[in-house]
Scaffold this active site. Sequence first.
Site, short mmCIF file in Angstrom:
data_model
loop_
_atom_site.label_atom_id
_atom_site.label_comp_id
_atom_site.label_asym_id
_atom_site.label_seq_id
_atom_site.Cartn_x
_atom_site.Cartn_y
_atom_site.Cartn_z
N GLU A 1 1.06 -1.32 0.14
CA GLU A 1 0.11 0.12 -0.06
C GLU A 1 0.82 1.06 0.17
OE1 GLU A 1 -2.84 -0.29 -0.71
OE2 GLU A 1 -4.06 -1.72 0.29
N HIS B 1 -3.36 2.94 8.40
CA HIS B 1 -4.29 2.06 7.42
C HIS B 1 -4.37 0.96 8.42
CE1 HIS B 1 -6.53 0.22 4.61
NE2 HIS B 1 -5.52 -0.74 4.37
N HIS C 1 -7.40 -2.50 9.24
CA HIS C 1 -8.40 -3.27 8.66
C HIS C 1 -9.36 -3.45 9.83
CE1 HIS C 1 -6.26 -5.01 4.86
NE2 HIS C 1 -6.43 -3.85 5.01
N HIS D 1 -13.00 -2.66 2.37
CA HIS D 1 -11.44 -2.75 2.61
C HIS D 1 -10.98 -2.37 4.22
CE1 HIS D 1 -7.45 -1.97 0.99
NE2 HIS D 1 -7.02 -2.59 2.03
#
Length: 215
Positions: free
Chosen positions: A74, A92, A94, A154
Site C-alpha cells: 500500500e 491504515h 482493517h 477494505h
Amino acid sequence: MLLAEQRRMLCDYGHRAAALGLVVGTAGNLSVRSGDLVAVTPSGVSLERLEPEACPVVDVGGHLVEGDLQPSSETPMHLAIYAATTAGAVVHTHSTFGTVVATTMTELPPIHYTALLLGGAVRVAEYATYGTPELAASVRAALKDRRAALLANHGGITIGHDLDAAFEATRLLEWLCEVYVRAKGVGEPRVLTEEQLAAVVQRAFDPPTFPRRED
C-alpha cells in the site's frame, strides 16, 4: 540506520494496533514522513512482531532507500497522500467496525460531534484493488479536507501531523463506526445537522468562562 526514531515509532504503534484488534495477521500498514523520506511498515510482516530494522525507508518518488524487506504493497497510497496533503503520518487498518461501515455505506454520517475532529462525515472511497494507482486516487479524493476515510470493502485510513495524531484519529474513527453499527441495531441513528455541528465549532472557539469564587 536512517530514520531510526521513526522506524521505532512504527513498531510501537504497529504493536498497539495489533493489540487493540485494529489489524489481523499481516493486514494494515503505517508510515511516517521526514522531509523527502518515508519510513513504512514492510510487506508480509505482522505488525505485532515488527522490529525497527525490518521497516524499509523509501523516498517520496517510491524508490527504496534503505531496508532488506519490500515496503508495504500500500506504499503508493501512502505516497499519494503525502503528495496531496501536509500529513506527517498515515495509518491504515482493517478494523472490524470500520470495515463493516466501509462494506455497507457510502459515508459515515456525523452521529457524534467528535466526528468534527476528523473533518465531519467520513467518506467511503470507491473500491479498487489494493496497491493500485486507482485505489490511491480514490483515497486521495475521499480524504479531501478530512483526516479520515473509509475504503470500500477494505478498511480505514487516517492522517495526522505525526504518528500519534494519526493513530488517535484511527481510534476515533473505529469508535464512531462502532457507535453507528451498534445504534443501527437499536433503531435509526440520529444524524447531527449542519446547524448543530456549527454550534459545536462555535463552542470550541468561544468556551464558557466561570467566575472565580471570592472568599
